[in-house]
Design an enzyme around this catalytic site. Structure first.
Site, PDB file in Angstrom:
ATOM      1  N   GLU A 357       0.785  -1.220   0.153  1.00 25.80           N
ATOM      2  CA  GLU A 357      -0.252  -0.050   0.025  1.00 25.80           C
ATOM      3  C   GLU A 357       0.824   1.268  -0.099  1.00 25.80           C
ATOM      4  O   GLU A 357       0.572   2.255   0.717  1.00 25.80           O
ATOM      5  CB  GLU A 357      -0.961   0.054   1.316  1.00 25.80           C
ATOM      6  CG  GLU A 357      -1.853  -1.319   1.006  1.00 25.80           C
ATOM      7  CD  GLU A 357      -3.437  -1.049   1.519  1.00 25.80           C
ATOM      8  OE1 GLU A 357      -3.656   0.047   1.744  1.00 25.80           O
ATOM      9  OE2 GLU A 357      -4.000  -2.436   1.631  1.00 25.80           O
TER      10      GLU A 357
HETATM   11  N1  CAA Z   1      -6.601  11.390  -3.018  1.00 30.04           N
HETATM   12  C1  CAA Z   1      -7.171  11.901  -4.211  1.00 30.04           C
HETATM   13  N2  CAA Z   1      -6.697  12.173  -5.218  1.00 30.04           N
HETATM   14  C2  CAA Z   1      -5.081  11.979  -5.232  1.00 30.04           C
HETATM   15  C3  CAA Z   1      -4.236  11.807  -4.086  1.00 30.04           C
HETATM   16  C4  CAA Z   1      -5.253  11.357  -2.857  1.00 30.04           C
HETATM   17  N3  CAA Z   1      -4.472  11.038  -1.899  1.00 30.04           N
HETATM   18  N4  CAA Z   1      -3.266  11.706  -4.405  1.00 30.04           N
HETATM   19  C5  CAA Z   1      -2.952  12.243  -5.482  1.00 30.04           C
HETATM   20  N5  CAA Z   1      -4.366  12.443  -5.941  1.00 30.04           N
HETATM   21  C6  CAA Z   1      -4.596  12.875  -7.367  1.00 30.04           C
HETATM   22  C7  CAA Z   1      -3.863  14.309  -7.792  1.00 30.04           C
HETATM   23  O1  CAA Z   1      -4.634  15.351  -7.016  1.00 30.04           O
HETATM   24  C8  CAA Z   1      -3.779  14.263  -9.020  1.00 30.04           C
HETATM   25  O2  CAA Z   1      -5.100  14.421  -9.709  1.00 30.04           O
HETATM   26  P1  CAA Z   1      -5.128  15.771 -10.829  1.00 30.04           P
HETATM   27  O3  CAA Z   1      -4.009  15.469 -11.881  1.00 30.04           O
HETATM   28  O4  CAA Z   1      -6.490  15.719 -11.122  1.00 30.04           O
HETATM   29  O5  CAA Z   1      -4.676  17.099 -10.074  1.00 30.04           O
HETATM   30  C9  CAA Z   1      -3.481  12.760  -9.470  1.00 30.04           C
HETATM   31  O6  CAA Z   1      -4.068  11.757  -8.403  1.00 30.04           O
HETATM   32  C10 CAA Z   1      -1.836  12.498  -9.726  1.00 30.04           C
HETATM   33  O7  CAA Z   1      -1.381  13.014  -8.457  1.00 30.04           O
HETATM   34  P2  CAA Z   1       0.368  12.928  -8.619  1.00 30.04           P
HETATM   35  O8  CAA Z   1       0.933  13.698  -9.622  1.00 30.04           O
HETATM   36  O9  CAA Z   1       0.740  13.217  -7.203  1.00 30.04           O
HETATM   37  O10 CAA Z   1       0.624  11.350  -8.887  1.00 30.04           O
HETATM   38  P3  CAA Z   1       1.965  10.804  -9.060  1.00 30.04           P
HETATM   39  O11 CAA Z   1       2.042   9.944 -10.322  1.00 30.04           O
HETATM   40  O12 CAA Z   1       3.072  11.780  -8.896  1.00 30.04           O
HETATM   41  O13 CAA Z   1       2.057   9.720  -7.937  1.00 30.04           O
HETATM   42  C11 CAA Z   1       2.325   8.714  -5.604  1.00 30.04           C
HETATM   43  C12 CAA Z   1       1.830   9.898  -6.587  1.00 30.04           C
HETATM   44  C13 CAA Z   1       1.829   9.122  -4.238  1.00 30.04           C
HETATM   45  C14 CAA Z   1       3.701   8.306  -5.876  1.00 30.04           C
HETATM   46  C15 CAA Z   1       1.359   7.381  -6.210  1.00 30.04           C
HETATM   47  O14 CAA Z   1       1.841   6.913  -7.443  1.00 30.04           O
HETATM   48  C16 CAA Z   1       1.367   6.324  -5.229  1.00 30.04           C
HETATM   49  O15 CAA Z   1       0.716   6.447  -4.094  1.00 30.04           O
HETATM   50  N6  CAA Z   1       2.311   5.402  -5.308  1.00 30.04           N
HETATM   51  C17 CAA Z   1       2.207   4.070  -4.566  1.00 30.04           C
HETATM   52  C18 CAA Z   1       1.146   3.209  -5.148  1.00 30.04           C
HETATM   53  C19 CAA Z   1       0.895   2.231  -3.981  1.00 30.04           C
HETATM   54  O16 CAA Z   1       0.763   2.563  -2.861  1.00 30.04           O
HETATM   55  N7  CAA Z   1       0.401   1.017  -4.676  1.00 30.04           N
HETATM   56  C20 CAA Z   1       0.005   0.183  -3.369  1.00 30.04           C
HETATM   57  C21 CAA Z   1      -0.385  -1.057  -4.401  1.00 30.04           C
HETATM   58  S1  CAA Z   1      -1.897  -1.853  -3.786  1.00 30.04           S
HETATM   59  C22 CAA Z   1      -1.255  -2.669  -2.328  1.00 30.04           C
HETATM   60  O17 CAA Z   1      -0.350  -2.812  -2.059  1.00 30.04           O
HETATM   61  C23 CAA Z   1      -2.756  -3.183  -1.842  1.00 30.04           C
HETATM   62  C24 CAA Z   1      -2.480  -4.793  -1.338  1.00 30.04           C
HETATM   63  O18 CAA Z   1      -2.740  -5.692  -2.118  1.00 30.04           O
HETATM   64  C25 CAA Z   1      -2.067  -5.120  -0.087  1.00 30.04           C
END
Ligand code: CAA
Length: 379
Positions: A357
């Site tokens: 996550e």
């Molecule tokens: N809530 C809602 N929207 C959000 C948000 C949030 N917390 N965070 C970002 N967004 C939106 C932004 O507002 C943006 O929207 P707009 O373009 O409309 O303005 C869009 O999402 C893109 O945001 P970023 O430019 O910040 O995106 P990024 O490509 O730079 O990535 C990141 C950000 C935080 C690194 C993200 O890619 C991330 O969280 N990566 C990790 C992935 C992850 O957690 N994977 C988990 C796999 S699932 C798992 O593990 C579950 C399981 O089975 C146990």
């Protein structure tokens, strides 16, 4: 804990002790998941804790939910994770689904009759989730899904999957979210991963080959999938943090009990100040993590969820779980490395918590982005 929470956790603890604990060493060695345990958790009402009663949920708070996950994790991190990922799917359906989608998919999930899974990651798109390549091409009445999803928790045992695929161009704005059911034509599973921890929770690849998904199974409009994923993960990360607290609490408990009864140099090893300091530090870290988890949970219960605090709680509590379980193995020494005591299992399970996550490095990225935004808005 208030009286209601004490009663709830007391009952749940009894169930975990009787139904989960006796199987864990064996099932960890065999990689065996038992659906009847999950169904049993459903009968206790803990498989849809925060969902509205209208859809079969318990209608409780995120604070209650975190207490529940902490308790299950004291016995089994993998079953707590199965509940938390299935609950994240429910939250996504509840927050982003339309009335028909909620009515169709939620009741089987909230009751614990079925499990939900979340399919975002791909082999080349883990931390950089927006780089995903699975596609959903428009066709009459729906979409044709193609591509693979990697490291999917509960793959094969889950019935309802939230799958993220590209309907538009590159980047986060080209991603859409779909509901896909187990058994859909063109949807198969890859091999089960052999993992260091979470061994009773299956992790597999999902393979989509021209899998038809009806229009009515798209969540929100096209291009909103990344918001769906990130919104779900904010909540999911607090759940993983609560599981970290449960994992660390169990390791601390085992350390204190063992060190009070293990004698060396004619005294219980607990009486050596070197070990007392370790256990004092462990207990401080566990308590600090629990407080942070409850602060993050309270923000999710408010009208103003705090995404930065959710990432902070995940980072703190899962790093604590890793440190405390590692120290627990050290305190138990030789037997700590064997399956005679559960601490080595909890140590292996803790490692996975630091990765799922969003790795703990990604949590730091999220925290830093919030800090920058806060300071820029004050400038
Ligand atoms: N809530 C809602 N929207 C959000 C948000 C949030 N917390 N965070 C970002 N967004 C939106 C932004 O507002 C943006 O929207 P707009 O373009 O409309 O303005 C869009 O999402 C893109 O945001 P970023 O430019 O910040 O995106 P990024 O490509 O730079 O990535 C990141 C950000 C935080 C690194 C993200 O890619 C991330 O969280 N990566 C990790 C992935 C992850 O957690 N994977 C988990 C796999 S699932 C798992 O593990 C579950 C399981 O089975 C146990």
């Amino acid at each position: 804990m208030n009286d209601f929470q004490k009663e709830l956790i007391g009952q749940l603890s009894k169930y975990c002790k009787e139904a989960i604990e006796p199987h864990m060493e064996h099932d960890d060695a065999e990689g065996k998941f038992r659906m009847e345990i999950f169904n049993g958790l459903g009968e206790y009402g803990v498989t849809g804790v925060t969902l509205p009663e209208e859809f079969g949920g318990a209608g409780l708070s995120y604070t209650d939910y975190c207490l529940i996950l902490e308790e299950i994790a004291k016995y089994s991190v993998p079953y707590a994770v199965t509940v938390s990922v299935s609950s994240m799917v429910q939250t996504i359906l509840n927050n982003f689904g339309n009335a028909a989608q909620k009515a169709k998919y939620l009741p089987a999930l909230t009751s614990g009759a079925e499990i939900g899974a979340f399919a975002l990651s791909e082999s080349h798109a883990g931390s950089d989730a927006a780089a995903l390549k699975a596609t959903a091409k428009k066709t009459e009445g729906g979409y044709l899904l193609n591509g693979t999803k990697m490291w999917i928790t509960s793959a094969g045992i889950a019935k309802t999957y939230i799958v993220f695929a590209r309907t538009g161009g590159e980047g986060s704005k080209g991603v859409s979210a779909f509901i896909v059911r187990d058994g859909a034509k063109g949807f198969t599973y890859g091999k089960a991963e052999k993992k260091m921890g979470w061994k009773t929770s299956p992790t597999r690849e999902l393979v989509f080959e021209n899998c038809f998904v009806a229009d009515e199974d798209r969540l929100l409009e096209e291009g909103k999938g990344f918001h769906v994923a990130m919104g779900g993960l904010d909540r999911g990360r607090v759940a993983i943090a609560a599981i970290g607290v449960g994992c660390a609490t169990r390791a601390l408990d085992e350390s204190i009990k063992y060190s009070l009864t293990r004698n060396q140099f004619k005294q219980p090893i607990f009486d050596f100040q070197g070990l007392q300091f370790m256990m004092s530090d462990m207990s401080v870290e566990v308590e600090a993590s629990r407080l942070m988890v409850h602060a993050a949970a309270a923000s999710l219960d408010s009208d103003n969820p705090n995404s930065k605090l959710c990432s902070m709680a995940k980072l703190k509590a899962t790093d604590t779980a890793m440190k405390v379980t590692t120290d627990a193995v050290q305190i138990l020494g030789g037997v700590g490395c064997t399956s005679e005591y559960p601490v080595e299992r909890f140590m292996r399970d803790a490692k996975v918590l630091q990765i799922v996550e969003g790795t703990n490095q990604i949590q730091r990225v999220v925290i830093a982005r919030h800090l920058k935004k806060e300071y820029e808005s004050h400038a």
